[in-house]
Design a protein around this motif. Structure first.
Motif, short mmCIF file in Angstrom:
data_model
loop_
_atom_site.label_atom_id
_atom_site.label_comp_id
_atom_site.label_asym_id
_atom_site.label_seq_id
_atom_site.Cartn_x
_atom_site.Cartn_y
_atom_site.Cartn_z
N ARG A 1 0.82 -1.20 0.00
CA ARG A 1 0.00 0.00 0.00
C ARG A 1 0.86 1.26 0.00
N ASN B 1 -7.96 20.90 14.11
CA ASN B 1 -8.29 19.47 14.15
C ASN B 1 -9.79 19.29 14.32
N GLY C 1 -16.01 16.34 8.91
CA GLY C 1 -15.78 15.01 8.32
C GLY C 1 -16.68 13.93 8.89
N ASN C 2 -16.90 13.96 10.19
CA ASN C 2 -17.78 12.98 10.82
C ASN C 2 -18.15 13.51 12.19
N ALA D 1 -18.58 10.98 15.16
CA ALA D 1 -17.31 10.45 15.65
C ALA D 1 -16.61 11.51 16.48
N GLY E 1 -15.20 18.57 5.74
CA GLY E 1 -14.12 17.67 6.13
C GLY E 1 -12.86 17.75 5.30
N GLU F 1 -7.52 9.03 -3.09
CA GLU F 1 -7.95 8.36 -1.88
C GLU F 1 -8.61 7.03 -2.14
N ALA G 1 -9.44 3.63 -1.98
CA ALA G 1 -9.02 2.64 -0.98
C ALA G 1 -8.38 1.44 -1.69
N VAL H 1 -14.00 6.82 13.59
CA VAL H 1 -12.99 7.70 12.99
C VAL H 1 -13.61 8.72 12.04
N VAL H 2 -12.79 9.72 11.66
CA VAL H 2 -13.15 10.70 10.63
C VAL H 2 -12.37 10.34 9.36
N PRO H 3 -13.02 9.76 8.36
CA PRO H 3 -12.31 9.10 7.25
C PRO H 3 -11.31 9.98 6.50
N LEU H 4 -11.64 11.27 6.30
CA LEU H 4 -10.76 12.10 5.46
C LEU H 4 -9.55 12.64 6.21
N MET H 5 -9.52 12.48 7.52
CA MET H 5 -8.40 13.01 8.29
C MET H 5 -7.25 12.00 8.38
N ARG I 1 -3.98 12.46 13.07
CA ARG I 1 -4.96 13.42 13.60
C ARG I 1 -6.13 12.68 14.24
N ASP J 1 0.34 9.83 7.65
CA ASP J 1 -0.31 10.99 7.05
C ASP J 1 -1.44 10.62 6.10
N GLN J 2 -1.57 9.35 5.77
CA GLN J 2 -2.65 9.00 4.85
C GLN J 2 -3.99 9.12 5.56
N PRO J 3 -5.04 9.51 4.78
CA PRO J 3 -6.37 9.60 5.39
C PRO J 3 -6.76 8.23 5.95
N GLY K 1 -9.45 6.90 6.10
CA GLY K 1 -10.42 6.23 5.24
C GLY K 1 -9.78 5.29 4.22
N THR K 2 -8.48 5.47 3.97
CA THR K 2 -7.82 4.58 3.01
C THR K 2 -7.40 3.27 3.68
N LEU K 3 -7.50 3.18 5.00
CA LEU K 3 -7.20 1.92 5.67
C LEU K 3 -8.39 0.98 5.54
#
Lengths: 346, 254
Positions: free
Chosen positions: A12, A215, A222-223, A226, A289, A343, A345, B89-93, B97, B137-139, B141-143
């Motif tokens: 990845r 932050n 963003g959410n 959460a 977000g 982005e 995934a 979580v907040v996906p885009l962060m 963070r 540093d990756q968002p 949401g990519t995990l």
């Protein structure tokens, strides 16, 4: 842990190339767009590249940019403010009328205007977080009420749709210097709003990227659930963002007032959309977000270049809106595409 | 050491009896599984331990002290952290963070974020849980879903949780991802946390669990330690042995 686990991670990581990183910056699309528009007018419009044009273009950009910065922060926080355009006018009107009716010092009016404008912003945020209505509805309500009040109160107090001149009052020259003066650098005239604009971009960037509040802004946009679950004060963050927009409106409003010495009470309607468009072109995600203050500045610069470029090219300025619409669509498409690529995934 | 003990706990919503006479123990370094079908009362049970709801009857002891939790904050202060399935979580962060969201460390006169510390700590803490994430540093949401759960678990561990409540951590995941998450659950256990694992999958529960509490329609229908029960018995109790038998009967072809 296990070897297989680590290996999937390495795969990845390899895919996150520097190019992809660059593409995933929120302002990337707008920078490309701004370069394209710059080259276009450099070729199409005589005089666009002249040094004096730089001051003109930057001035036009700054008047939008001062508002686009807090509007972008608000959008990153997941909300809109449709009252931002008329709030600028309200802020100028309060300043002008308070000075005229109550005292003879313009600075008192400027101070009162700051308090009133911030209060309107706080009220927007308070009603939004209390009622949980969409910000579109809440601020549309504020927009209409302010539009009516601007005209109604001005007519009631001054008898006409514009305020009385305050040019002969105490403090006018100094207030004019702070909000509307012109600085000459190397023979080119620069309006002071450009400095306000750049300062706001710098401060907003710092807040977004290097403070706890930043932050929280990203998180509530963003959410929200959460964010709340991990202890982020969602209500306080949103009210703060609306007060940020109000602060921008106060600066813009004082500029509007002190550029001349009186205010037309019907001004500002429609500008709220321009601020939002600048933020969106600058890479702010309309659903919140994601985005940046620098992006909003590039969006505002695109505006400034297009509006003045059309004049320099001696075209009918009616085409400005057409360009705007096309740019908005293109920028949003580009941003969406870029973000998807960046982005996706694994 | 018993970190949390519920004795005969019940909860009513108006006239609805959501939970009645449920007892459960959470020990340090052990995993207590709560099993049950939809509507069995699993959510109500964790909401009581997480401080979202107050119980009406029975007792809740935390580290030997009888307690009533009034808010999630109180539960957190007592070292009880909950990882929710969907709102973790907040996906885009970026990962770092997200890791510190809501409890950001700050430094200097201007109280700016201690970004270096945040990045380093996130990487180190994830590594301790067995995830080697080069790029914090990756968002987030990519995990993958499993990795996101892992970040949430690592986060709870870092911020001093003694008890970790996991709400259906494997429900939305595939077989392989579920396995990965269960490894992290085991890693948290090995670091001395008491874990409450909510699930409706007896296979997952039996892989890692030390104690099993079975719920059906708000009541406790079974409470076993690992050496008392086999996977088959657990599965059959969980599905309700007789129900399954009658279902098989109904579905049998002419």
């Amino acid at each position: 842990m296990s070897a297989t686990l680590d290996k999937t991670h390495d795969e990845r990581i390899l895919r996150t190339s520097p190019l992809r990183r660059l593409l995933s910056r929120p302002e990337f699309g707008s920078v490309v767009g701004a370069l394209a528009v710059f080259l276009f007018f450099a070729v199409a419009a005589d005089g666009f590249l002249r040094a004096s044009s730089l001051g003109t273009v930057l001035y036009a950009s700054s008047t939008i940019g001062i508002m686009a910065v807090p509007v972008a922060l608000l959008m990153i926080g997941g909300e809109f403010d449709l009252s931002a355009g008329v709030l600028v006018t309200s802020s100028a009107l309060v300043s002008s009328m308070f000075s005229y009716q109550m005292t003879a010092d313009t600075w008192v009016g400027v101070g009162v205007s700051l308090l009133v404008t911030l209060a309107v912003g706080a009220a927007n945020g308070f009603v939004l977080t209390r009622t949980r209505l969409p910000s579109f509805i809440v601020t549309l309500g504020t927009f209409l009420m302010l539009t009516g009040m601007n005209l109604g109160l001005t007519k009631l107090i001054d008898g006409t749709v514009s305020t009385k001149t305050i040019a002969d009052m105490e403090g006018f020259p100094s207030a004019h210097a702070v909000f509307a003066s012109t600085l000459t650098v190397g023979g080119v005239d620069f309006k002071i709003t450009i400095i306000w604009w750049l300062a706001l971009v710098a401060i907003a960037s710092w807040i977004l990227l290097r403070t706890r509040a930043g932050n929280w802004i990203f998180a509530v946009g963003g959410n929200q659930d959460a964010a709340r679950a991990v202890g982020v004060p969602v209500t306080r963050t949103k009210i703060g963002l609306y007060m940020g927009v109000a602060f921008g409106a106060w600066i813009s409003g004082q500029h509007l007032l002190f550029s001349y010495d009186a205010v037309q009470s019907g001004e500002g309607v429609g500008n709220e959309l321009i601020y939002i468009i600048a933020a969106v072109i600058g890479g702010c995600l309309i659903t919140g977000g994601h985005g940046s203050a620098v992006g909003s500045a590039v969006g505002a610069l695109l505006f400034g270049m297009t509006s003045k470029g059309i004049v320099f090219a001696e075209w009918n300025p009616d085409w400005f809106k057409f360009f705007l619409g096309a740019m908005l669509l293109l920028a949003t498409l580009l941003n969406t595409w870029v973000r998807k690529r960046a982005e996706a995934a694994a | 050491m018993t970190l949390v003990r519920l004795t005969g706990v019940s909860k009513h919503y108006g006239t609805v009896r959501a939970l009645e006479g449920v007892s459960l123990e959470v020990h340090a370094g052990q995993i207590t599984c709560v099993l049950g079908d939809n509507g069995a009362g699993k959510s109500t049970l964790i909401k009581i331990i997480a401080g979202l709801h107050r119980h009406d009857g029975g007792t809740l002891d935390i580290e030997g002290e009888e307690t009533v939790l009034n808010s999630p904050r109180e539960a957190l202060d007592r070292g009880i952290a909950t990882v929710h399935q969907d709102l973790a979580v907040v996906p885009l962060m970026p990962v770092w963070r997200n890791f510190f969201l809501g409890s950001e460390p700050r430094t200097g006169l201007l109280r700016r974020l201690d970004v270096d510390f945040m990045r380093r700590t996130t990487h180190a803490e994830l590594l301790r849980m067995g995830i080697d994430l080069r790029d914090v540093d990756q968002p987030i949401g990519t995990l993958s879903g499993g990795e996101r759960q892992c970040v949430a678990i690592a986060r709870a561990v870092y911020f001093g949780a003694k008890v970790l409540i996991l709400d259906e951590p494997t429900a939305a995941l595939g077989v392989k991802q579920s396995g990965v998450v269960l490894k992290y659950v085991a890693a948290a256990r090995d670091r001395g946390l008491g874990v409450v694992l909510i699930t409706h999958n007896p296979h997952h529960a039996h892989l890692v669990g030390d104690r099993f509490v079975l719920l059906r329609r708000g009541t406790m229908v079974g409470s076993h330690t690992r050496d008392e029960i086999t996977l088959d018995e657990l599965t059959s109790q969980m599905a309700g042995g007789s129900d399954l038998e009658s279902l098989r009967h109904e579905l049998e072809r002419g």
